[in-house]
Design an enzyme around this catalytic site. Sequence first.
Site, PDB file in Angstrom:
ATOM      1  N   LYS A  37       8.661  15.954   7.903  1.00 16.80           N
ATOM      2  CA  LYS A  37       8.384  15.858   6.476  1.00 16.80           C
ATOM      3  C   LYS A  37       9.257  14.758   5.890  1.00 16.80           C
ATOM      4  CE  LYS A  37       8.399  18.511   2.206  1.00 16.80           C
ATOM      5  NZ  LYS A  37       8.566  19.826   1.586  1.00 16.80           N
ATOM      6  N   LYS A  94       3.774  15.146   7.552  1.00 16.65           N
ATOM      7  CA  LYS A  94       3.506  15.094   6.125  1.00 16.65           C
ATOM      8  C   LYS A  94       4.324  14.011   5.456  1.00 16.65           C
ATOM      9  CE  LYS A  94       4.380  17.994   2.148  1.00 16.65           C
ATOM     10  NZ  LYS A  94       4.944  19.223   1.667  1.00 16.65           N
TER      11      LYS A  94
HETATM   12  C1  PBG Z   1       8.253  21.758  -0.968  1.00 14.32           C
HETATM   13  C2  PBG Z   1       6.918  21.180  -0.768  1.00 14.32           C
HETATM   14  C3  PBG Z   1       6.487  19.959  -1.272  1.00 14.32           C
HETATM   15  C4  PBG Z   1       5.156  19.815  -0.859  1.00 14.32           C
HETATM   16  C5  PBG Z   1       4.822  20.925  -0.123  1.00 14.32           C
HETATM   17  N1  PBG Z   1       5.937  21.761  -0.060  1.00 14.32           N
HETATM   18  C6  PBG Z   1       7.121  18.978  -2.154  1.00 14.32           C
HETATM   19  C7  PBG Z   1       8.468  18.484  -1.925  1.00 14.32           C
HETATM   20  O1  PBG Z   1       9.065  18.590  -0.859  1.00 14.32           O
HETATM   21  O2  PBG Z   1       8.992  17.938  -2.893  1.00 14.32           O
HETATM   22  C8  PBG Z   1       4.290  18.644  -1.180  1.00 14.32           C
HETATM   23  C9  PBG Z   1       2.837  18.884  -1.115  1.00 14.32           C
HETATM   24  C10 PBG Z   1       2.023  17.864  -1.804  1.00 14.32           C
HETATM   25  O3  PBG Z   1       2.538  16.866  -2.343  1.00 14.32           O
HETATM   26  O4  PBG Z   1       0.802  18.043  -1.793  1.00 14.32           O
HETATM   27  N2  PBG Z   1       8.327  23.089  -0.664  1.00 14.32           N
END
Ligand code: PBG
Length: 326
Positions: free
Chosen positions: A194, A247
């Site tokens: 991520k 992601k």
């Molecule tokens: C955090 C989380 C995020 C997303 C999914 N889980 C955002 C972040 O880390 O700031 C992003 C998902 C998206 O942008 O569609 N728990």
Amino acid sequence: MFPIQRLRRLRQTAALRDLVQERWLAMGQLVYPIFIRAGSDQKIPIRSMPGIYQWSVDRALEHLAVVQAMGVRAVLVFGIPAHKDPLGSEAYDPNGVIQVALKKFKEHFPGLIWIADLCLCEYTDHGHCGVLRGKTVDNDASLDLLARTAVAQASAGADLVAPSDMMDGRVGAIRRALDEEGFENISIMSYAVKYASAFYGPFREAAENTPEFGDRKSYQMNPANRREALREVDLDIAEGADIVIVKPAMPYLDVLSDVKARVNVPVAAYQVSGEYSMIMAATQHGWMDERAVVEESLLGMRRAGADIIITYFAPRYGQWLQQKKG
Ligand code: PBG
């Protein structure tokens, strides 16, 4: 060599093109994310994500019936709590928003796959994904709370938990806690790779999880790094991840392809909020064709190696498939 080889031979008709098509998209591979907030009779549009809403549980049940009819088979649930505090306690409260939602959803839609997003950022008043020590996120102190959240989500009916916090060692901590509580059949779908991405911008409005100070760069990955992604997946799989997520998706297709080549667990790509909103903004202006662009973006992820795709377009894609058939 030409004229013996003519690649256009197999492109002459739609049936021929289908015959030699290398990758397909099926509804069974898509996961639809939804945002659930406390309260009742709520359907609040997210301005930055046209067509996406925050739902209270009662209204979500109506929406879920519709999306199930469109062919959705798996749902990723995000919770927006009524109450936030420094330790994110509503995340692991048995009566917290996501636990209450999961119980109801599972009861009404036992045939859908229920995946619980597992993170503290929506639940902490400071908006970071773990507990703070001063101005830094304390990795090891966060593990216990994440593990408790996993157990609470599994108790409420989650089929899979999806840790998205990026703390080191959390997959192992979650696996141990689940097993101790008798949830050895609950899978972990880990956001192993991520990135600290600006493409999450619209999600911050959707999930109300903007950090109060600083950013997530001390725990999410540096967008410049490719090799490091393999270390992340190796560790998560060693700790017990059943599925790994990359992601965002579209800006990281090289990473997706590397991960797919490396591992034997199913690989998921997350087409995040910013990817969704860019496509929606352009297609609402009439600058691109929505269906064609969505299909192409999802096929690109399949081609790069995604077995599973998490996408806000899942119900719409299902609807298009049904139109094609009909
Ligand atoms: C955090 C989380 C995020 C997303 C999914 N889980 C955002 C972040 O880390 O700031 C992003 C998902 C998206 O942008 O569609 N728990």
